[in-house]
Design a protein around this motif. Structure first.
Motif, PDB file in Angstrom:
ATOM      1  N   GLU A  95       7.123   1.265 -12.461  1.00 48.22           N
ATOM      2  CA  GLU A  95       5.971   0.918 -11.584  1.00 48.22           C
ATOM      3  C   GLU A  95       4.461   1.370 -12.204  1.00 48.22           C
ATOM      4  N   TYR A  96       4.740   2.039 -13.084  1.00 45.53           N
ATOM      5  CA  TYR A  96       3.711   2.076 -14.604  1.00 45.53           C
ATOM      6  C   TYR A  96       4.015   1.375 -14.881  1.00 45.53           C
ATOM      7  N   LEU A  97       4.236   0.150 -15.297  1.00 46.48           N
ATOM      8  CA  LEU A  97       4.223  -1.200 -16.092  1.00 46.48           C
ATOM      9  C   LEU A  97       3.488  -1.779 -15.236  1.00 46.48           C
ATOM     10  N   CYS A  98       4.328  -2.466 -13.309  1.00 50.57           N
ATOM     11  CA  CYS A  98       3.679  -3.203 -12.815  1.00 50.57           C
ATOM     12  C   CYS A  98       2.475  -3.347 -12.841  1.00 50.57           C
ATOM     13  N   LEU A  99       2.002  -2.007 -12.377  1.00 52.30           N
ATOM     14  CA  LEU A  99       0.301  -1.606 -12.426  1.00 52.30           C
ATOM     15  C   LEU A  99       0.038  -2.357 -13.312  1.00 52.30           C
ATOM     16  N   CYS A 100       0.522  -1.764 -14.996  1.00 54.07           N
ATOM     17  CA  CYS A 100      -0.534  -1.967 -15.748  1.00 54.07           C
ATOM     18  C   CYS A 100      -0.010  -4.116 -16.002  1.00 54.07           C
ATOM     19  N   GLY A 101       0.421  -4.659 -15.919  1.00 55.68           N
ATOM     20  CA  GLY A 101       0.902  -5.717 -15.227  1.00 55.68           C
ATOM     21  C   GLY A 101       0.129  -6.427 -13.903  1.00 55.68           C
ATOM     22  N   GLU A 102      -0.231  -5.646 -13.459  1.00 55.24           N
ATOM     23  CA  GLU A 102      -0.582  -6.593 -12.086  1.00 55.24           C
ATOM     24  C   GLU A 102      -2.504  -5.750 -12.445  1.00 55.24           C
ATOM     25  N   ILE A 103      -3.041  -5.387 -13.713  1.00 49.48           N
ATOM     26  CA  ILE A 103      -4.489  -5.182 -13.912  1.00 49.48           C
ATOM     27  C   ILE A 103      -4.708  -5.455 -15.243  1.00 49.48           C
ATOM     28  N   THR A 104      -3.859  -6.266 -16.020  1.00 49.75           N
ATOM     29  CA  THR A 104      -4.437  -7.029 -17.021  1.00 49.75           C
ATOM     30  C   THR A 104      -4.048  -8.680 -16.305  1.00 49.75           C
TER      31      THR A 104
ATOM     32  N   TYR B   4      -9.264  -4.628  -8.961  1.00 49.12           N
ATOM     33  CA  TYR B   4      -9.667  -3.723  -8.211  1.00 49.12           C
ATOM     34  C   TYR B   4      -8.341  -3.602  -6.917  1.00 49.12           C
ATOM     35  N   LEU B   5      -7.826  -4.499  -6.163  1.00 52.63           N
ATOM     36  CA  LEU B   5      -6.817  -4.082  -5.617  1.00 52.63           C
ATOM     37  C   LEU B   5      -5.905  -3.164  -6.478  1.00 52.63           C
ATOM     38  N   ALA B   6      -5.653  -4.154  -7.287  1.00 50.53           N
ATOM     39  CA  ALA B   6      -4.353  -3.266  -8.188  1.00 50.53           C
ATOM     40  C   ALA B   6      -4.805  -1.369  -8.328  1.00 50.53           C
ATOM     41  N   PHE B   7      -5.920  -1.388  -8.621  1.00 54.34           N
ATOM     42  CA  PHE B   7      -6.253   0.127  -8.701  1.00 54.34           C
ATOM     43  C   PHE B   7      -6.798   0.918  -7.730  1.00 54.34           C
ATOM     44  N   LEU B   8      -6.667  -0.145  -6.068  1.00 52.68           N
ATOM     45  CA  LEU B   8      -7.272   0.362  -5.002  1.00 52.68           C
ATOM     46  C   LEU B   8      -5.661   1.079  -4.404  1.00 52.68           C
ATOM     47  N   LYS B 105      -6.629  -1.534 -21.384  1.00 52.56           N
ATOM     48  CA  LYS B 105      -5.501  -2.747 -20.483  1.00 52.56           C
ATOM     49  C   LYS B 105      -6.457  -3.717 -19.802  1.00 52.56           C
ATOM     50  N   GLY B 106      -8.072  -3.132 -20.219  1.00 51.94           N
ATOM     51  CA  GLY B 106      -8.980  -4.489 -19.425  1.00 51.94           C
ATOM     52  C   GLY B 106      -9.274  -3.832 -17.803  1.00 51.94           C
ATOM     53  N   LEU B 107      -9.203  -2.869 -17.404  1.00 50.64           N
ATOM     54  CA  LEU B 107      -9.963  -2.545 -16.272  1.00 50.64           C
ATOM     55  C   LEU B 107     -11.311  -2.144 -16.796  1.00 50.64           C
ATOM     56  N   VAL B 111     -15.472  -1.358 -11.658  1.00 54.75           N
ATOM     57  CA  VAL B 111     -14.149  -1.302 -10.426  1.00 54.75           C
ATOM     58  C   VAL B 111     -13.490   0.248 -10.547  1.00 54.75           C
ATOM     59  N   VAL B 112     -12.610   1.002 -11.487  1.00 54.65           N
ATOM     60  CA  VAL B 112     -12.502   2.426 -10.918  1.00 54.65           C
ATOM     61  C   VAL B 112     -13.430   2.883  -9.877  1.00 54.65           C
ATOM     62  N   ILE B 113     -14.686   2.636 -10.608  1.00 55.12           N
ATOM     63  CA  ILE B 113     -14.942   3.664  -9.573  1.00 55.12           C
ATOM     64  C   ILE B 113     -15.143   3.137  -7.919  1.00 55.12           C
ATOM     65  N   LEU B 114     -15.398   1.849  -7.783  1.00 53.79           N
ATOM     66  CA  LEU B 114     -14.981   1.110  -6.457  1.00 53.79           C
ATOM     67  C   LEU B 114     -13.837   1.381  -5.620  1.00 53.79           C
ATOM     68  N   SER B 115     -12.766   1.099  -6.651  1.00 53.41           N
ATOM     69  CA  SER B 115     -11.693   1.527  -5.798  1.00 53.41           C
ATOM     70  C   SER B 115     -11.553   2.815  -5.616  1.00 53.41           C
ATOM     71  N   LYS B 116     -11.745   3.931  -6.275  1.00 59.21           N
ATOM     72  CA  LYS B 116     -12.090   4.869  -5.805  1.00 59.21           C
ATOM     73  C   LYS B 116     -12.488   4.845  -4.627  1.00 59.21           C
ATOM     74  N   TYR B 117     -13.701   4.976  -4.600  1.00 63.76           N
ATOM     75  CA  TYR B 117     -14.856   5.280  -3.664  1.00 63.76           C
ATOM     76  C   TYR B 117     -14.148   4.620  -2.317  1.00 63.76           C
ATOM     77  N   THR B 118     -13.594   3.326  -2.327  1.00 64.66           N
ATOM     78  CA  THR B 118     -12.699   2.955  -1.391  1.00 64.66           C
ATOM     79  C   THR B 118     -11.560   3.830  -0.572  1.00 64.66           C
ATOM     80  N   CYS B 119     -11.295   4.366  -2.049  1.00 65.39           N
ATOM     81  CA  CYS B 119      -9.676   4.403  -1.066  1.00 65.39           C
ATOM     82  C   CYS B 119     -10.118   5.706  -0.278  1.00 65.39           C
ATOM     83  N   MET B 120     -11.359   6.903  -1.136  1.00 66.21           N
ATOM     84  CA  MET B 120     -12.190   7.758  -0.498  1.00 66.21           C
ATOM     85  C   MET B 120     -12.310   7.518   1.192  1.00 66.21           C
ATOM     86  N   VAL B 121     -13.016   6.753   0.882  1.00 71.19           N
ATOM     87  CA  VAL B 121     -13.345   6.272   2.381  1.00 71.19           C
ATOM     88  C   VAL B 121     -12.777   5.604   3.365  1.00 71.19           C
TER      89      VAL B 121
END
Lengths: 305, 254
Positions: A95-104, B4-8, B105-107, B111-121
């Protein structure tokens, strides 16, 4: 031109000046050992390369692109393994690697195949447990997997082996060796034997600058004849030799193991004839007098003196 | 957008897997059911306490009482629990260092702040909706005669105040490095709003009126127009807090 270039990097924390104009050039496809004492600034340098810390002055270029602080654009070329990698404990490795993959921005199928490949490489393939229950070594291995996920041009590892047991260390080094040729590896450590085992280039960071830099063989060639091992017939003679006044110079470091005394000379103008002189003046005949090949340890000691 | 979507997604699954979502939903569901019940049963409980010779005159409960309970509980227990649960929004990731891997990883930091706020909302919206739905259903069942006015508007105001509070939590958590520090700064922001409320002229624009006026609104003692200043001010302040969080976080040394 190297794949990673650092020019005149300065960084201070409060009154402590950690980096004082660091210049470094990492050639492509090398395994670059970045050595220094604790607190020498290795982690700071790496964090500046990653844009996580703001340098006071100086610049870093990754694959020809300038790193700007707070931005993460240049990080797409980089895979990073922090000294203590931390993950979300409620996820499984996959799951963690999938998250990383999506982010990159890797495609789903690519992420899947790449993750399986990497988990196989680091030996976590059949691990269905959540990361929360992982040991330090397992986290370190997962850390390498996540760092290699997007096939980075540069892999930066911050002391990947320092807290591991001998088997874990060997495994990590083997994984890094396996990545050689595909990627450039910048690898910080203070375990010199690890450097000797896998690195082809080495840089010693001391006092905020590089005290030593080059390929391992080049440096050894440049620093030949600086160490001598002298074995004596009995402990008495050995301790007599050890306490000779002429050898009590700041540039000379003496250590003793059993009946063998090792003399490391930091001063390039001195050589073996000086020791032979001392021995003949005292009429001491050693059992054996050996010119030592410079070890990395002796090079390191010399560099940080 | 990818990030954004991945982190959300990660944020939402974190809420679910660390039981935060569960706590919020259970709490708001319990409140939702309890509001009308408490209103209905309070007179009976008081009556049973009355001894001979003492008569307690209690007016027949109405749906006002149920909704008063709703707004009282949601603004007290609900908001406090929400604040405590979200206080670790940044600090847990920053102190543990889990964010470092993803940032390298390039995030992007924004995006970190915006997706965290979205999730809280999202979590807040679902919780308020659940509580409102349950209270609404039960109230119409227990008190068929409906008298409360401006109901949807009051709930909207409460929801908006939640958004404002969450934006304040966001900026606090970026400023402080610990969960308790975050609560402290958030508390200071709320206290500042309360102090400002002592100036009568400012009340009209104060976000805190959104939560404080609800009882007056449902009993028609106040009109929605009395909040015409507070609503845009809250929206702007929330936006400002979120943008400020992004700006501070982008400059933060990690």
């Amino acid at each position: 031109m190297g794949i990673l270039e650092i020019n005149g990097l300065c960084k201070r924390f409060g009154s402590k000046e950690v980096l004082k104009g660091l210049d470094m050039d990492v050639p492509e496809n090398s395994i670059f050992g970045f050595v220094g004492q604790n607190g020498a600034g290795k982690t700071t340098t790496m964090k500046i390369i990653l844009g996580l810390l703001k340098p006071d002055s100086g610049s870093v270029t990754v694959c020809g692109e300038k790193v700007s602080y707070g931005e993460t654009r240049t990080n797409r070329h980089i895979g990073f393994l922090p000294d203590v990698p931390e993950f979300y404990g409620y996820m499984t490795p996959m799951e963690y690697l999938c998250l990383c993959g999506e982010i990159t921005g890797l495609s789903r199928s690519r992420t899947r195949s790449r993750s399986e490949e990497l988990l196989e490489l680091v030996g976590l393939k059949n691990e269905k447990k959540k990361i929360g229950g992982f040991s330090r070594g397992m986290k370190q291995r997962l850390g390498i997997a996540q760092a290699l996920l997007n096939e980075p041009k540069i892999l930066i590892c911050d002391e990947p082996t320092s807290a591991l047991d001998p088997i874990g260390r060997k495994e990590i080094l083997d994984i890094l060796l396996a990545a050689k040729g595909k990627t450039t590896i910048l690898f910080s450590t203070h375990i010199l034997s690890d450097v000797e085992r896998i690195c082809d280039h080495i840089a010693v960071l001391h006092g905020g600058r590089l005290a030593l830099c080059g390929t391992l063989s080049e440096i050894k060639e440049r620093h030949r004849y600086n160490g001598f091992a002298i074995e004596f017939g009995d402990a008495e003679t050995a301790s007599l030799f050890e306490s000779i006044e002429e050898l009590k110079l700041p540039s000379i470091s003496i250590s003793r193991e059993g009946n063998t005394v090792t003399v490391l000379m930091g001063d390039r103008s001195m050589d073996g004839s000086f020791l032979l002189d001392v021995l003949s003046r005292r009429r001491i005949v050693p059992l054996r007098f050996t010119v030592m090949e410079p070890t990395l340890e002796s090079l390191f000691m010399e560099a940080v003196q | 957008m990818n990030g954004y979507l991945a982190f959300l997604k990660k944020e939402i699954s974190e809420y679910a897997k660390t039981y935060k979502l569960f706590i919020m939903l259970v709490l708001f569901a319990v409140l939702g059911i309890a509001n009308p019940l408490v209103a209905k049963l309070t007179p009976d409980i008081l009556k049973s306490l009355a001894t001979d010779g003492v008569t307690i005159a209690i007016p027949e409960p109405t749906d006002y009482d149920a909704w008063k309970q709703f707004f009282k509980n949601a603004t007290q227990v609900g908001l406090v629990v929400m604040a405590i649960l979200s206080s670790g929004v940044m600090s847990s990731e920053l102190t543990k260092g889990t964010l470092i891997n993803l940032l390298t990883k390039g995030l992007s930091r924004s995006v970190v702040i915006l997706s965290k706020y979205t999730c809280m909302v999202l979590v807040w919206t679902v919780s308020v909706a659940l509580c409102f739905g349950l209270t609404y259903g039960y109230t119409s069942y227990l008190f068929p005669e409906s008298k409360a006015s401006n109901l949807l508007f009051s709930v909207f105001c409460l929801w908006l105040f939640g958004l404002f509070l969450q934006a304040a939590i966001m900026v606090s958590s970026v400023l402080a490095n610990t969960g308790s520090g975050c609560l402290l700064i958030t508390g200071a922001i709320v206290a500042a709003c309360m102090l400002v409320n002592m100036i009568p002229a400012a009340q009209k624009y104060n976000p805190i009126s959104l939560a404080a006026q609800s009882t007056a609104l449902i009993t028609n003692a106040a009109q929605p127009s009395s909040l015409s200043g507070a609503i845009p001010v809250s929206c702007l302040l929330s936006l400002f807090f979120v943008l400020l969080s992004v700006m501070i976080f982008r400059k933060k040394q990690l």
